[in-house]
Design a protein around this motif. Sequence first.
Motif, mmCIF file in Angstrom:
data_model
loop_
_atom_site.group_PDB
_atom_site.id
_atom_site.type_symbol
_atom_site.label_atom_id
_atom_site.label_comp_id
_atom_site.label_asym_id
_atom_site.label_seq_id
_atom_site.Cartn_x
_atom_site.Cartn_y
_atom_site.Cartn_z
ATOM 1 N N GLN A 58 0.824 -1.198 0.000
ATOM 2 C CA GLN A 58 0.000 0.000 0.000
ATOM 3 C C GLN A 58 0.866 1.260 0.000
ATOM 4 O O GLN A 58 1.855 1.345 0.705
ATOM 5 C CB GLN A 58 -0.929 0.005 1.209
ATOM 6 N N GLY A 87 -4.135 1.555 6.928
ATOM 7 C CA GLY A 87 -4.277 0.607 5.831
ATOM 8 C C GLY A 87 -4.596 -0.781 6.335
ATOM 9 O O GLY A 87 -5.145 -0.965 7.415
ATOM 10 N N GLU A 142 -9.818 5.341 -4.185
ATOM 11 C CA GLU A 142 -8.783 4.690 -4.990
ATOM 12 C C GLU A 142 -8.231 3.419 -4.343
ATOM 13 O O GLU A 142 -7.646 2.569 -5.011
ATOM 14 C CB GLU A 142 -7.629 5.649 -5.280
ATOM 15 N N ASP A 143 -8.395 3.295 -3.036
ATOM 16 C CA ASP A 143 -7.963 2.106 -2.307
ATOM 17 C C ASP A 143 -8.888 1.934 -1.109
ATOM 18 O O ASP A 143 -8.650 2.509 -0.048
ATOM 19 C CB ASP A 143 -6.507 2.230 -1.849
ATOM 20 N N GLU A 200 -9.145 -0.096 1.061
ATOM 21 C CA GLU A 200 -8.519 -0.610 2.277
ATOM 22 C C GLU A 200 -7.701 0.466 3.000
ATOM 23 O O GLU A 200 -7.110 0.187 4.050
ATOM 24 C CB GLU A 200 -7.637 -1.811 1.951
ATOM 25 N N GLN A 201 -7.671 1.659 2.444
ATOM 26 C CA GLN A 201 -7.070 2.791 3.138
ATOM 27 C C GLN A 201 -8.186 3.681 3.677
ATOM 28 O O GLN A 201 -9.153 3.962 2.976
ATOM 29 C CB GLN A 201 -6.167 3.605 2.209
#
Length: 295
Positions: free
Chosen positions: A103, A125, A247-248, A250-251
Amino acid sequence: MNPSAELSEFLRTRRARLRPEEVGVVPVPGVRRVAGLRREELAQLAGISVDYYTRVEQGRIRRVSDSVIESLAGALRLDQHEQEHFRNLAQPSRQASREPAQQRVRPGLRIMLDALTDVPAYIVGRRLDVLAWNEMARALVADFPALTPKERNLARLVFLDERAREIYPEWEHIARNVVGNLRLEVGRHFDDPRLAGLVGDLSLRSPEFRNWWAGHDVKSRTFGTKTFRHSEVGPVKLHFSTFQLAEDPEQKLIAYAAEAGSDAATALRLLASWNATLAPGPISAADPADAIDRS
């Protein structure tokens, strides 16, 4: 970690917390040797056969159907996060790859963190690793630059840092939420060796973690209040909100704010003033490549 074993223990502990009279099931006659619902009682409530439920709980069904998951979730009175965890374990083909990509926090987000000069904020994250932070978070939550990448983890900070019980007056409440969040992570990434290592380390070094982990509780708080006990400004009660990054997913960006005119607002202004005087410059991570644990 084995998803079948996780699924078995999760369902067993969910059964144990319910009693027949609470869910409108006529108890099966005989001496009760288990806490909560028996398998046959849960199967009756969910409208499936006892044999099929037994195979589900024992992890002998390769992929549980959506309809069975929904029936059991309703019968067990699972909340939103428990249902997500159940589905992740019961349908493991939905999981991520065995080696999740490392990440990274995009540069623009680091700039935004540094611009929040009076709002403590950081980015978490996978595995509850702290990937980036601003100077206010460093002053209030933890001195992240002084920690090794492995130590920059919310679970490690709460359970293994001896200062945690001083920083958090409501330590047990926060610690239990951390356990619940980690359990969700296990459901999503049961094949992540570093996550398994984190859980194993915490289990060995913290009796509280080991005890609560055995309960298989699942929790995820995205907003609320949290009180910090700061050595210089005293108790600081703040509202927090968690924002999932598009965009992520998991963040997550976690930011803290105080009510206008409150003692907490005054305390944050003092911290911001000291940071402006003492801080050498913006700090959102020691180094982009160092923001995750590589051990």
